[in-house]
Write a protein that holds these residues in place. Structure first.
Motif, PDB file in Angstrom:
ATOM      1  N   GLY A   1       1.044  -1.075  -0.099  1.00 16.35           N
ATOM      2  CA  GLY A   1       0.235   0.006   0.007  1.00 16.35           C
ATOM      3  C   GLY A   1       1.024   1.852  -0.099  1.00 16.35           C
ATOM      4  N   ASP A   2       0.275   2.134  -0.173  1.00 16.37           N
ATOM      5  CA  ASP A   2       1.414   3.576   0.261  1.00 16.37           C
ATOM      6  C   ASP A   2       1.877   3.976   1.596  1.00 16.37           C
ATOM      7  OD1 ASP A   2      -0.519   5.068   2.037  1.00 16.37           O
ATOM      8  OD2 ASP A   2      -1.588   5.193   1.110  1.00 16.37           O
ATOM      9  N   THR A   3       2.619   4.421   1.722  1.00 13.50           N
ATOM     10  CA  THR A   3       3.989   4.354   2.731  1.00 13.50           C
ATOM     11  C   THR A   3       2.798   5.028   4.459  1.00 13.50           C
ATOM     12  OG1 THR A   3       5.913   5.734   1.499  1.00 13.50           O
ATOM     13  CG2 THR A   3       5.931   5.333   3.576  1.00 13.50           C
ATOM     14  N   GLU A   4       2.574   5.282   4.314  1.00  9.52           N
ATOM     15  CA  GLU A   4       1.097   5.455   5.475  1.00  9.52           C
ATOM     16  C   GLU A   4       0.623   4.135   5.859  1.00  9.52           C
ATOM     17  OE1 GLU A   4       3.029   7.833   8.216  1.00  9.52           O
ATOM     18  OE2 GLU A   4       4.311   8.045   6.657  1.00  9.52           O
ATOM     19  N   GLU A   5       0.106   4.061   5.419  1.00  8.67           N
ATOM     20  CA  GLU A   5      -1.115   3.068   5.460  1.00  8.67           C
ATOM     21  C   GLU A   5      -0.300   1.227   5.536  1.00  8.67           C
ATOM     22  OE1 GLU A   5      -4.746   3.467   1.868  1.00  8.67           O
ATOM     23  OE2 GLU A   5      -2.759   2.209   1.378  1.00  8.67           O
ATOM     24  N   VAL A   6       1.144   1.411   4.709  1.00  6.10           N
ATOM     25  CA  VAL A   6       1.665   0.244   5.632  1.00  6.10           C
ATOM     26  C   VAL A   6       2.370   0.454   7.324  1.00  6.10           C
ATOM     27  CG1 VAL A   6       4.080  -1.234   4.721  1.00  6.10           C
ATOM     28  CG2 VAL A   6       2.189  -0.274   2.757  1.00  6.10           C
ATOM     29  N   ARG A   7       2.690   1.264   6.907  1.00 15.21           N
ATOM     30  CA  ARG A   7       3.750   2.252   8.943  1.00 15.21           C
ATOM     31  C   ARG A   7       2.416   1.437   9.119  1.00 15.21           C
ATOM     32  NH1 ARG A   7       5.135   7.398  10.483  1.00 15.21           N
ATOM     33  NH2 ARG A   7       6.116   7.131  11.960  1.00 15.21           N
ATOM     34  N   GLU A   8       1.515   2.385   9.231  1.00 15.26           N
ATOM     35  CA  GLU A   8       0.274   1.473  10.816  1.00 15.26           C
ATOM     36  C   GLU A   8      -0.234   0.802  10.374  1.00 15.26           C
ATOM     37  OE1 GLU A   8      -4.432   4.509  11.688  1.00 15.26           O
ATOM     38  OE2 GLU A   8      -2.664   4.618   9.851  1.00 15.26           O
ATOM     39  N   ALA A   9       0.426  -0.157   9.645  1.00 12.25           N
ATOM     40  CA  ALA A   9      -0.479  -1.433   9.594  1.00 12.25           C
ATOM     41  C   ALA A   9       0.646  -2.221   9.946  1.00 12.25           C
ATOM     42  CB  ALA A   9      -0.960  -2.010   8.357  1.00 12.25           C
ATOM     43  N   THR A  10       2.039  -1.606   9.804  1.00 13.23           N
ATOM     44  CA  THR A  10       3.125  -2.924  10.705  1.00 13.23           C
ATOM     45  C   THR A  10       2.890  -2.406  12.251  1.00 13.23           C
ATOM     46  OG1 THR A  10       4.570  -2.083   9.008  1.00 13.23           O
ATOM     47  CG2 THR A  10       5.450  -2.371  10.813  1.00 13.23           C
ATOM     48  N   ARG A  11       2.654  -0.922  12.716  1.00  9.66           N
ATOM     49  CA  ARG A  11       2.381  -1.055  14.103  1.00  9.66           C
ATOM     50  C   ARG A  11       1.443  -1.750  14.383  1.00  9.66           C
ATOM     51  NH1 ARG A  11      -0.380   4.441  16.232  1.00  9.66           N
ATOM     52  NH2 ARG A  11      -1.723   3.071  14.615  1.00  9.66           N
ATOM     53  N   ASP A  12       0.435  -1.637  13.944  1.00 15.28           N
ATOM     54  CA  ASP A  12      -0.844  -2.621  14.155  1.00 15.28           C
ATOM     55  C   ASP A  12      -0.573  -4.277  14.236  1.00 15.28           C
ATOM     56  OD1 ASP A  12      -2.329  -0.036  15.094  1.00 15.28           O
ATOM     57  OD2 ASP A  12      -3.311  -0.532  13.115  1.00 15.28           O
ATOM     58  N   ALA A  13      -0.082  -4.694  13.512  1.00 12.62           N
ATOM     59  CA  ALA A  13       0.425  -5.781  13.315  1.00 12.62           C
ATOM     60  C   ALA A  13       1.679  -6.210  14.241  1.00 12.62           C
ATOM     61  CB  ALA A  13       0.480  -6.152  12.029  1.00 12.62           C
ATOM     62  N   PHE A  14       2.561  -5.962  14.092  1.00 13.85           N
ATOM     63  CA  PHE A  14       4.070  -5.436  15.250  1.00 13.85           C
ATOM     64  C   PHE A  14       3.258  -5.985  16.308  1.00 13.85           C
ATOM     65  CE2 PHE A  14       6.913  -5.735  11.679  1.00 13.85           C
ATOM     66  CZ  PHE A  14       7.564  -6.853  12.343  1.00 13.85           C
ATOM     67  N   LYS A  15       1.973  -4.662  17.098  1.00 13.81           N
ATOM     68  CA  LYS A  15       1.673  -5.279  18.045  1.00 13.81           C
ATOM     69  C   LYS A  15       0.894  -6.945  18.600  1.00 13.81           C
ATOM     70  CE  LYS A  15      -0.995  -2.375  21.743  1.00 13.81           C
ATOM     71  NZ  LYS A  15      -1.499  -0.986  22.587  1.00 13.81           N
ATOM     72  N   ARG A  16       0.861  -6.791  17.862  1.00 16.40           N
ATOM     73  CA  ARG A  16      -0.669  -8.160  18.031  1.00 16.40           C
ATOM     74  C   ARG A  16       0.935  -9.368  18.102  1.00 16.40           C
ATOM     75  NH1 ARG A  16      -4.391  -8.894  13.197  1.00 16.40           N
ATOM     76  NH2 ARG A  16      -4.903 -10.729  13.760  1.00 16.40           N
ATOM     77  N   VAL A  17       2.258  -9.203  17.163  1.00 18.02           N
ATOM     78  CA  VAL A  17       2.657  -9.838  17.488  1.00 18.02           C
ATOM     79  C   VAL A  17       3.971 -10.434  19.266  1.00 18.02           C
ATOM     80  CG1 VAL A  17       5.301 -10.828  16.389  1.00 18.02           C
ATOM     81  CG2 VAL A  17       3.247 -10.128  14.765  1.00 18.02           C
ATOM     82  N   ALA A  18       3.360  -8.948  19.712  1.00 20.14           N
ATOM     83  CA  ALA A  18       4.029  -8.799  21.350  1.00 20.14           C
ATOM     84  C   ALA A  18       2.833  -8.877  22.190  1.00 20.14           C
ATOM     85  CB  ALA A  18       4.394  -7.104  21.012  1.00 20.14           C
ATOM     86  N   GLU A  19       1.887  -9.174  21.780  1.00 20.92           N
ATOM     87  CA  GLU A  19       1.296  -9.526  22.376  1.00 20.92           C
ATOM     88  C   GLU A  19       1.297 -11.405  22.401  1.00 20.92           C
ATOM     89  OE1 GLU A  19      -2.745  -7.119  21.366  1.00 20.92           O
ATOM     90  OE2 GLU A  19      -2.184  -5.909  22.690  1.00 20.92           O
ATOM     91  N   LYS A  20       1.192 -11.911  21.527  1.00 25.44           N
ATOM     92  CA  LYS A  20       0.903 -12.850  20.868  1.00 25.44           C
ATOM     93  C   LYS A  20       2.108 -13.885  21.803  1.00 25.44           C
ATOM     94  CE  LYS A  20      -0.735 -16.718  19.036  1.00 25.44           C
ATOM     95  NZ  LYS A  20      -2.189 -17.612  19.767  1.00 25.44           N
ATOM     96  N   ALA A  21       3.378 -13.202  21.282  1.00 28.70           N
ATOM     97  CA  ALA A  21       4.810 -13.852  21.339  1.00 28.70           C
ATOM     98  C   ALA A  21       4.722 -13.620  23.572  1.00 28.70           C
ATOM     99  CB  ALA A  21       5.512 -13.675  21.297  1.00 28.70           C
ATOM    100  N   GLY A  22       3.633 -12.708  23.796  1.00 27.39           N
ATOM    101  CA  GLY A  22       4.339 -12.017  25.428  1.00 27.39           C
ATOM    102  C   GLY A  22       5.272 -11.552  25.287  1.00 27.39           C
ATOM    103  N   ILE A  23       6.013 -11.092  24.455  1.00 28.61           N
ATOM    104  CA  ILE A  23       7.075  -9.786  24.764  1.00 28.61           C
ATOM    105  C   ILE A  23       7.024  -8.508  23.735  1.00 28.61           C
ATOM    106  CG2 ILE A  23       9.014  -9.202  23.647  1.00 28.61           C
ATOM    107  CD1 ILE A  23       9.184 -12.250  22.755  1.00 28.61           C
TER     108      ILE A  23
END
Length: 229
Positions: free
Chosen positions: A207-229
């Motif tokens: 997607g465009d840069t800002e869309e990807v950046r926002e989605a990246t933040r949201d995705a890695f928050k989910r990863v962090a919660e799932k990983a417990g880190i």
């Protein structure tokens, strides 16, 4: 744009594997809240072309090199990274401090403006001290009066995804200067490196840069919660 559960689970499992032998940085080399604030304010697109050693340590590159050079300046002249020292700072002085051999920091003029704006605002509202801003936040990251909101009042931290503000708060928290009362409001500091990782691992879609950046933040928050880190 954010991936489904399968990608989150797959990346979280890999993150847990990698974290097994990983010690998060303590930022012990950062001497005070002001140094963290002012270096965090100009931590973007350094433009350094190659790694360099600083006082026999390293080699450092990119953002790490910027921090190493800035902290060296603070060691050599205590108080160099404070509002009173950096109000009206000359871009040429920034270029000199952050030069590594023949390698120069990109756009010292823009960084001088960011430092001047931050210094003036800090002097006006917080007695020129990051410690007073931290105290005024009452331990809150988000919401009215929280540290992230207070930082966003300065040009250097106006990014709506708050990458640099979150970085500064992370350092403050790990050094014991900020005791966070709302840890659910921590977000990943989504930069270009994490965006590339998110795209290549299938966590987010193109997607465009800002869309990807926002989605990246949201995705890695989910990863962090799932990983417990």
């Amino acid at each position: 744009m954010t991936a489904g559960t399968e990608a989150i689970d797959r990346v979280a499992a890999r993150v847990k594997e990698l974290a097994a032998g990983y010690d998060p940085p303590t930022f012990e080399e950062v001497p005070n809240p002001d140094a963290a604030l002012f270096l965090g304010a100009i931590d973007h697109q350094t433009g350094y072309m190659e790694p360099h050693t600083v006082d026999g340590e390293g080699p450092y590159e990119g953002s790490a090199l910027l921090w190493a050079l800035g902290l060296r300046a603070e060691r050599r002249a205590s108080g160099a990274l404070t509002a009173r020292s950096l109000m009206g700072v000359d871009p040429a002085a920034i270029a000199a401090v952050f030069r590594a051999g023949q390698d120069t920091l990109h756009d010292p003029e823009r960084r001088a403006k960011l430092w001047d704006d931050l210094a003036k605002g800090l002097l006006k509202s917080y007695g020129g001290q990051a410690e007073q801003l931290i105290e005024a936040s009452g331990g809150k990251l988000a919401g009215p009066g929280g540290a992230l909101v207070r930082l966003s009042e300065f040009d250097a931290f106006a990014d709506p995804l708050r990458k640099k503000a979150l970085l500064v708060c992370k350092i403050w928290e790990r050094r014991g200067w900020l005791e966070v009362s709302d840890p659910e409001n921590w977000e990943v500091c989504a930069d270009n490196v994490l965006m590339r990782l998110a795209l290549r691992s299938g966590l987010v879609e193109q997607g465009d840069t800002e869309e990807v950046r926002e989605a990246t933040r949201d995705a890695f928050k989910r990863v962090a919660e799932k990983a417990g880190i």
